[in-house]
Design an enzyme around this catalytic site. Structure first.
Site, PDB file in Angstrom:
ATOM      1  N   ASN A   1     -42.427  44.389-100.972  1.00  0.00           N
ATOM      2  CA  ASN A   1     -43.602  45.260-101.022  1.00  0.00           C
ATOM      3  C   ASN A   1     -44.867  44.467-100.752  1.00  0.00           C
ATOM      4  O   ASN A   1     -45.482  44.566 -99.696  1.00  0.00           O
ATOM      5  CB  ASN A   1     -43.667  45.972-102.383  1.00  0.00           C
ATOM      6  CG  ASN A   1     -44.791  46.999-102.456  1.00  0.00           C
ATOM      7  OD1 ASN A   1     -45.693  47.049-101.627  1.00  0.00           O
ATOM      8  ND2 ASN A   1     -44.766  47.833-103.458  1.00  0.00           N
ATOM      9  N   THR A   2     -45.248  43.603-101.704  1.00  0.00           N
ATOM     10  CA  THR A   2     -46.538  42.916-101.606  1.00  0.00           C
ATOM     11  C   THR A   2     -46.686  42.124-100.307  1.00  0.00           C
ATOM     12  O   THR A   2     -47.751  42.141 -99.681  1.00  0.00           O
ATOM     13  CB  THR A   2     -46.717  41.971-102.815  1.00  0.00           C
ATOM     14  OG1 THR A   2     -46.661  42.760-104.002  1.00  0.00           O
ATOM     15  CG2 THR A   2     -48.040  41.232-102.760  1.00  0.00           C
TER      16      THR A   2
ATOM     17  N   ALA B   1     -38.655  41.362-105.853  1.00  0.00           N
ATOM     18  CA  ALA B   1     -39.819  40.704-106.448  1.00  0.00           C
ATOM     19  C   ALA B   1     -40.011  39.264-105.993  1.00  0.00           C
ATOM     20  O   ALA B   1     -39.102  38.441-106.044  1.00  0.00           O
ATOM     21  CB  ALA B   1     -39.777  40.730-107.975  1.00  0.00           C
ATOM     22  N   GLY B   2     -41.211  38.997-105.540  1.00  0.00           N
ATOM     23  CA  GLY B   2     -41.623  37.628-105.252  1.00  0.00           C
ATOM     24  C   GLY B   2     -41.386  37.160-103.829  1.00  0.00           C
ATOM     25  O   GLY B   2     -41.863  36.090-103.453  1.00  0.00           O
TER      26      GLY B   2
ATOM     27  N   LYS C   1     -34.894  53.111-110.176  1.00  0.00           N
ATOM     28  CA  LYS C   1     -35.070  51.667-110.331  1.00  0.00           C
ATOM     29  C   LYS C   1     -35.573  51.455-111.751  1.00  0.00           C
ATOM     30  O   LYS C   1     -36.715  51.798-112.073  1.00  0.00           O
ATOM     31  CB  LYS C   1     -36.066  51.120-109.310  1.00  0.00           C
ATOM     32  CG  LYS C   1     -36.322  49.630-109.492  1.00  0.00           C
ATOM     33  CD  LYS C   1     -37.370  49.107-108.528  1.00  0.00           C
ATOM     34  CE  LYS C   1     -37.816  47.711-108.949  1.00  0.00           C
ATOM     35  NZ  LYS C   1     -38.936  47.224-108.137  1.00  0.00           N
TER      36      LYS C   1
END
Lengths: 73, 260
Positions: B204-205, B182-183, B95
């Site tokens: 992920n987050t 992301a996001g 990545k």
């Protein structure tokens, strides 16, 4: 004995140590609990393939950096 | 079935390993998500703050690893990180992420394109993390990357698909899989990405920072499956005015209820 830079620290290892031996000595000296299976080595700013760990002999002032996997996204 | 560089994935949910409070929770959450591809980073060993070996338990769980080049600030550093990751993780998948700015972690398009060219030449399977920039995604496709990973919003921000209109263009023009990265902060946002035709999402987050990551991982699994099924089934058209779903037979005041 010779001096090498290991992950930013100056350490003393035996003369004519291979990379593998240097890492083992560093682990002992620094009391690290690292599995040799889970690391990759940068030797004098170049990635050193595992097969060369026993063929490469450390010289005075060499630089070794040892990396491992960490969590990340 | 999703295919990236001859590797087939049954799950369209990719995961990250960051920010979990401990390794066991991370492993259990990834197992609950049924994700088959997960990201890892690399770090120089720190004698004072030793970390668990994460790689082996992940490999034992059967998930494919996607090392990232996080920390690289330019193409040169990213190429070096990729070479190191190939040695460490025994995979040529990477990545590619280059974000010199720490405040917003915006990916650098120029350095990313340059690094991607070099890494493709070296035989890597390259999945670049990029802004939701349709032109850049086309340029990356032309040089042979294996999937694009445009952002929904800044990394770890949980803002969702701020870039939705541009993701639509990227999806329309893509010849390689599009992985929205992301996001993504909620399962509904992951479902939305899949409804739009994204091939996968990377989360992920949103999982790691939930107060119950294992349950949240399952929620994302269901959301991604629902979103993909909805895409395959085909969403109905959107219109401004109403269209009756029940017969408008007026049984009291027939003349007033007839459709206009």
């Amino acid at each position: 004995m010779i001096q090498i830079n290991y992950n930013g620290d100056q350490i003393s290892i035996d003369k004519n140590s291979t990379i593998l031996s240097a890492i083992e000595q560093a682990i002992l000296l620094r009391d690290e609990s690292i599995s040799l299976k889970g690391i990759a080595v940068v030797y004098n700013n170049k990635v050193l393939p595992r097969r060369l760990w026993t063929e490469t002999v450390c010289q005075q002032s060499d630089e070794l950096q040892v990396f491992q996997a960490v969590a990340g996204g | 079935m999703l295919t990236i560089a001859d590797h087939q994935f049954q799950s369209r949910l990719f995961t990250g390993t960051g920010k979990f409070s401990n390794s066991k929770l991370m492993l259990d959450s990834i197992a609950a998500s049924e994700s088959q591809l997960t990201t890892l980073a690399m770090k120089r060993i720190d004698a004072k703050n030793g970390t668990d070996d994460l790689m082996q338990p992940l490999l034992d769980s059967g998930v494919k690893l996607l090392p990232n080049t996080s920390g690289a600030r330019n193409a040169k550093e990213a190429i070096f990180a990729a070479e190191l990751s190939r040695e460490l993780f025994k995979t040529n998948w990477v990545k590619l992420e280059i974000h010199p700015d720490h405040r917003y972690l915006m990916p650098d398009p120029i350095e990313t394109l340059q690094a991607a060219k070099e890494l493709i030449g070296q035989g890597f399977v390259v999945l670049p993390y990029v802004h939701a920039d349709p032109v850049l995604c086309c340029r990356l496709q032309e040089i042979g990357i294996h999937a694009v990973m445009p952002l929904g919003s800044p990394i770890g921000s949980n803002q969702g698909l701020v870039s939705e209109e541009f993701l639509k263009i990227i999806i329309e023009q893509a010849h390689v899989p599009v992985v929205v990265d992301a996001g993504i902060g909620a399962p509904s946002q992951a479902a939305r990405a899949l409804e739009l035709g994204a091939d996968a999402v990377l989360v992920n987050t949103a999982i790691a920072s939930s107060s119950d990551p294992i349950t949240m991982a399952k929620c994302f699994k269901y959301a991604v499956n629902a979103g993909r099924l909805a895409y395959e089934a085909g969403l109905g058209g959107i219109s401004t005015r109403a269209h009756n779903t029940s017969p408008l037979t007026g049984f009291l005041h027939d003349s007033q209820l007839s459709p206009v």
